[in-house]
Design an enzyme around this catalytic site. Sequence first.
Site, PDB file in Angstrom:
ATOM      1  N   CYS A  73      -0.683   4.291   2.281  1.00 24.41           N
ATOM      2  CA  CYS A  73      -0.833   4.229   3.746  1.00 24.41           C
ATOM      3  C   CYS A  73      -0.427   2.843   4.234  1.00 24.41           C
ATOM      4  O   CYS A  73       0.765   2.509   4.156  1.00 24.41           O
ATOM      5  CB  CYS A  73      -2.233   4.664   4.210  1.00 24.41           C
ATOM      6  SG  CYS A  73      -3.660   3.877   3.433  1.00 24.41           S
ATOM      7  N   SER A  74      -1.377   2.034   4.711  1.00 23.03           N
ATOM      8  CA  SER A  74      -0.983   0.752   5.302  1.00 23.03           C
ATOM      9  C   SER A  74      -2.037  -0.322   5.069  1.00 23.03           C
ATOM     10  O   SER A  74      -2.165  -1.234   5.871  1.00 23.03           O
ATOM     11  CB  SER A  74      -0.750   0.933   6.803  1.00 23.03           C
ATOM     12  OG  SER A  74      -1.943   1.377   7.423  1.00 23.03           O
ATOM     13  N   CYS A  75      -2.798  -0.205   3.967  1.00 21.89           N
ATOM     14  CA  CYS A  75      -3.901  -1.142   3.723  1.00 21.89           C
ATOM     15  C   CYS A  75      -3.375  -2.572   3.650  1.00 21.89           C
ATOM     16  O   CYS A  75      -2.372  -2.856   2.991  1.00 21.89           O
ATOM     17  CB  CYS A  75      -4.628  -0.768   2.438  1.00 21.89           C
ATOM     18  SG  CYS A  75      -5.393   0.860   2.551  1.00 21.89           S
TER      19      CYS A  75
ATOM     20  N   CYS B 254       0.891  -1.164   0.000  1.00 23.46           N
ATOM     21  CA  CYS B 254       0.000   0.000   0.000  1.00 23.46           C
ATOM     22  C   CYS B 254       0.920   1.201   0.000  1.00 23.46           C
ATOM     23  O   CYS B 254       1.499   1.536   1.043  1.00 23.46           O
ATOM     24  CB  CYS B 254      -0.903   0.006   1.230  1.00 23.46           C
ATOM     25  SG  CYS B 254      -1.863   1.534   1.382  1.00 23.46           S
TER      26      CYS B 254
END
Lengths: 205, 217
Positions: A113-115, A110
Amino acid sequence: MSGDHDHDHGHGGSELSEMDLRVRTLESLLVEKGYVDPAALDRLIETYETKIGPRNGARVVAKAWVDAKFRAWLLEDASAAIASLGFTGRQGEHLIALENTPRVHNMVVCTLCSCYPWPVLGLPPVWYKSAPYRSRAVIDPRGVLREFGVTLPEDVEVRVWDSTAEVRYLVLPQRPAGTGGWSEDRLADLVTRDSMIGTGLALDP
Amino acid sequence: MNGVHDMGGLQSFGPVRPEPNEPPFHAPWEKRALALTLAMGATGSWNIDQSRAARESLPPGKYLTSSYYKIWIEGLTKLMLERGFITPAELASGRMQSPPAKVARILRAADVSIALARGSPTVRETTGAPRFKTGYNIRTSNWNPATHTRLPRYCRDKPGVIEKVHGCHVFADADAQGDPRPEWLYSVRFEARDLWGEHTTASAVYVDLWEPYLQGG
């Protein structure tokens, strides 16, 4: 963010205590204002510490390795196939499984962000959320793989999947040779978290 | 927003450092940060795209030097201050000094499992048809809104091919503005050489993109 580890284990003791104090203060304020139930906070933490983690994904992979019908279902409709094993919900509402083969290697990132597919892998590791991984995975995946100790043959197609919407990706790693006749439980022990992100391979028996 | 969170393709951050046997949390406050973020999200006072927008609009220096859970706390604090849920004085003292704001719901311990298992699906019913089908050539827009977007810079104004039609999903750009309208969402395959020229070891990069980002190729 590349310094996460340094902050936690090295020179950043002051940040640790600063954050500890800050989050405690925030929590007591939010509890006093009635926005959060402290028992719910404990339940949330317990869930991600003990119930939701990469062993869930390993069960999915091991089943796909031994059950051809399940494998076909997983590749056709991962959300439904994975839900049939009881794994659903937050950050995994829309799942897709990506099959690694001798010709194609899939790797998930991702960049924004941090998906990450929480119901099957749990919370993402620090490196997955870090600037080095988020920046280089899409331009130099083979270089990143080398940092994980993985070198793929030159003729393998390397596909990188950037999780920019609410679809979450689970890599179905190749089944290791020499595991014919193994049970699902035994196979699941060979399925590492990184092999389901695509930064690793399943363990050899 | 063209921000430092949009990292795809940068090369100056050094190697990835995997941590063997990494625990879920590295400090007790990280657990509380996760739980507070989820529990406040469950009040229904903002959506996930507004949460992301709050994090990615942090000052660049702060974003780049903060651990991810610290970024979450910064974002959460910002969302609550903006909405008057808390005041700067309350934040400093940790004590309530003004009446609480009304929230739609409060997550109770007994409801945690159900809420997590349900999640927040973003797919929506629609009567319209998608403009593109699998195999269509597209070109991404040169798209630079000052507000939240999920079209990374590295794949703007680039040719790609529709890999799959995911369905009609809440459109992140609009959702971050408080408008949860759906748009068709596609998986788009980009040949790595079209993104990076010769300086890549990838074969292809797949990105999930909404129809407003795409033009016919």
